[in-house]
Design an enzyme around this catalytic site. Structure first.
Site, PDB file in Angstrom:
ATOM      1  N   GLN A 252      89.272  92.224 107.261  1.00 16.48           N
ATOM      2  CA  GLN A 252      89.950  91.153 107.978  1.00 16.48           C
ATOM      3  C   GLN A 252      89.169  89.772 107.664  1.00 16.48           C
ATOM      4  O   GLN A 252      88.087  89.762 107.229  1.00 16.48           O
ATOM      5  CB  GLN A 252      90.044  91.302 109.253  1.00 16.48           C
ATOM      6  CG  GLN A 252      90.756  92.405 110.001  1.00 16.48           C
ATOM      7  CD  GLN A 252      92.235  92.189 109.613  1.00 16.48           C
ATOM      8  OE1 GLN A 252      92.662  91.148 109.548  1.00 16.48           O
ATOM      9  NE2 GLN A 252      93.094  93.119 109.553  1.00 16.48           N
ATOM     10  N   TYR A 284      96.967 103.848 107.346  1.00 23.54           N
ATOM     11  CA  TYR A 284      96.610 102.888 106.635  1.00 23.54           C
ATOM     12  C   TYR A 284      95.155 102.314 107.269  1.00 23.54           C
ATOM     13  O   TYR A 284      94.983 101.189 107.051  1.00 23.54           O
ATOM     14  CB  TYR A 284      97.676 101.561 106.594  1.00 23.54           C
ATOM     15  CG  TYR A 284      99.118 101.844 106.366  1.00 23.54           C
ATOM     16  CD1 TYR A 284      99.567 102.293 105.225  1.00 23.54           C
ATOM     17  CD2 TYR A 284      99.487 102.223 107.397  1.00 23.54           C
ATOM     18  CE1 TYR A 284     100.833 102.869 104.915  1.00 23.54           C
ATOM     19  CE2 TYR A 284     101.253 102.953 107.161  1.00 23.54           C
ATOM     20  CZ  TYR A 284     101.669 102.825 105.925  1.00 23.54           C
ATOM     21  OH  TYR A 284     102.898 103.269 105.661  1.00 23.54           O
ATOM     22  N   GLU A 308      94.263 106.832 104.157  1.00 24.68           N
ATOM     23  CA  GLU A 308      94.095 105.667 103.421  1.00 24.68           C
ATOM     24  C   GLU A 308      94.363 106.149 102.129  1.00 24.68           C
ATOM     25  O   GLU A 308      93.826 107.186 101.633  1.00 24.68           O
ATOM     26  CB  GLU A 308      92.774 104.931 103.769  1.00 24.68           C
ATOM     27  CG  GLU A 308      92.361 103.927 102.745  1.00 24.68           C
ATOM     28  CD  GLU A 308      93.374 102.726 102.464  1.00 24.68           C
ATOM     29  OE1 GLU A 308      93.708 102.512 101.422  1.00 24.68           O
ATOM     30  OE2 GLU A 308      93.629 102.411 103.861  1.00 24.68           O
ATOM     31  N   ASP A 361      98.568 100.724 111.169  1.00 26.26           N
ATOM     32  CA  ASP A 361      98.239  99.113 110.456  1.00 26.26           C
ATOM     33  C   ASP A 361      98.783  98.831 108.975  1.00 26.26           C
ATOM     34  O   ASP A 361      97.868  98.957 108.168  1.00 26.26           O
ATOM     35  CB  ASP A 361      96.698  98.893 110.844  1.00 26.26           C
ATOM     36  CG  ASP A 361      96.301  97.468 110.045  1.00 26.26           C
ATOM     37  OD1 ASP A 361      97.223  96.549 110.253  1.00 26.26           O
ATOM     38  OD2 ASP A 361      95.168  97.170 109.859  1.00 26.26           O
ATOM     39  N   CYS A 388     100.962  92.517 110.305  1.00 25.68           N
ATOM     40  CA  CYS A 388     100.599  91.172 109.786  1.00 25.68           C
ATOM     41  C   CYS A 388     101.752  90.453 109.450  1.00 25.68           C
ATOM     42  O   CYS A 388     101.782  89.289 109.064  1.00 25.68           O
ATOM     43  CB  CYS A 388      99.599  91.245 108.590  1.00 25.68           C
ATOM     44  SG  CYS A 388     100.150  92.215 107.430  1.00 25.68           S
TER      45      CYS A 388
END
Length: 431
Positions: A252, A284, A308, A361, A388
């Site tokens: 982040q 993710y 991932e 995510d 996001c």
């Protein structure tokens, strides 16, 4: 998540071949649209206007003309909104020619509280109009601690600068790949702004990445001829917990974002519906930040699998989650992995999948209907979705709603002050 690819240098800016392009018009902006642009109408046609605020009258130049809408850049503010302020980045100000404005701070001319209200409006509109969800929980966009004290500046711990053919270093202009020379980087944490090579000429480079990890020295990574040098591991910190990752691995950007999302995910999970023995997932998962958030709340025996696609991130996730005996990290494309999980489950595994809490995510494009369909087919107890992009989240929320999963809680955070971006954390479950 994979390292960011090296971009081509300065491809030509796309311009629509229409007589209207280049025309200057006076516009009254009436609302905000996704992407940091405002909405106006000219002779009945919708016009998306950059660098304005709802309620303003501006003089703007048309940059793209289609049959259904135009795009335009503000040249002059004729009647200003009471929420307008001097731009936090002089090189992005409306006083400069649009093609010479630095990109990446498209809300920098708007008071912070009003920025957050506009972001709330965009997210709420997306849920209602795209998601067809009329019963979403009320929410506000929350500021992070201390953000308003510095006018929303000094928060970026990662900055990518680009290099023009003549060696000039700077950010891209808004909505183009033209490198803009600048003398400041106000959104960057001060230590990165101090080392940025803004006055240098780097003719043999394509881009420069600046990283300020929580632990250890600052990192400068220069890409040349489409390649980057070998990357060392860095250390980030959330509270007392350390996370190892590749220097250009996903983390982040805001200095407080990882801690903020850790707390938000922990709050979002309904403890009464959480089963530590279930087939819990962190999709993710990157280097394991949110899997660790779950483990920290529910204990070391918590079973959770982090998935991932980027192998290096998975390797780091395995290290970062090593203390949880029930945690594991696997490398795989999420859409393929969840399909195989559902198809190959035994009766016992299907029971654990139904009891599962899934933390999701996804990248900016969202999870997509295929992933959502595979997840709801296993009937998990709850899904915590970290988004996001509000439009992508609204599309996915619509797909979840079709399977009976409603939004039970919703928080929004201003992780990207002076930009149009907003982060959402929602919990979805069935009645």
């Amino acid at each position: 998540m994979p390292s960011r690819p090296v971009r081509r240098r300065n491809p030509p800016r796309a311009v629509a071949h229409d007589p209207a392009v280049g025309t200057e018009v006076e516009l009254e902006t009436t609302g905000v649209a996704h992407g940091g642009i405002m909405v106006a109408r000219h002779e009945g046609r919708v016009v998306f206007v950059a660098d304005a605020i709802p309620g303003e009258r501006v003089r703007a130049r048309v940059t793209e003309a289609k049959s259904s809408f135009w795009r335009a850049d503000t040249l002059e503010v004729l009647e200003a909104s009471p929420h307008r302020r001097e731009h936090v980045w002089s090189e992005a100000s409306v006083t400069r020619d649009p093609e010479g404005r630095a990109g990446g701070a498209e809300f920098g001319h708007i008071e912070l509280a009003h920025q957050r209200e506009l972001k709330r409006q965009v997210a709420a509109d997306a849920l209602a109009r795209i998601g067809r969800i009329d019963d979403a929980p009320d929410f506000t966009v929350q500021a992070l601690p201390g953000g308003d004290d510095a006018a929303g500046t000094g928060w970026r711990t990662r900055v990518t600068l680009h290099v023009a053919p003549d060696g000039t270093v700077g950010p891209y202009a808004a909505r183009s790949h033209t490198v803009i020379p600048v003398s400041s980087l106000p959104l960057a944490v001060p230590e990165l702004a101090a080392i940025a090579p803004l006055t240098e000429r780097l003719g043999d480079a394509a881009s420069v990445d600046l990283i300020a990890p929580a632990e250890g020295p600052l990192q400068i990574v220069t890409a040349r001829d489409g390649s980057r040098p070998p990357l060392a591991a860095i250390t980030e910190r959330v509270g007392d917990r350390e996370f190892a990752l590749e220097a250009l691995g996903f983390w982040q950007v805001h200095r407080l974002a990882a801690a903020t999302l850790t707390g938000a995910v922990q709050r979002a999970i309904d403890a009464d519906a959480f089963d530590p023995r279930a087939a819990n997932l962190d999709l993710y998962g990157g280097v394991g930040l949110l899997a660790a958030a779950v483990g920290d709340r529910f204990g070391q025996a918590t079973r959770i699998t982090s998935v991932e696609s980027y192998e290096s991130a998975t390797d780091f996730a395995a290290r970062n989650l090593a203390e949880w005996v029930g945690a594991r990290a696997v490398t795989g494309r999420v859409e393929q992995w969840v399909r195989g999980r559902a198809e190959n489950a035994t009766a016992t595994e299907r029971g654990r999948q139904r009891a599962a809490t899934i933390v999701l995510d996804p990248p900016r494009a969202g999870a997509g209907t295929e992933v959502v369909a595979e997840l709801v087919s296993t009937e998990p107890a709850q899904v915590v979705y970290v988004a996001c992009d509000p439009v992508a989240f609204a599309r996915d929320a619509k797909a979840f709603a079709a399977a009976g999963y409603a939004i039970r809680s919703l928080e929004a955070f201003d992780l990207f002050p002076n930009t149009h971006h907003v982060e959402l954390v929602a919990r979805l479950s069935r009645d």
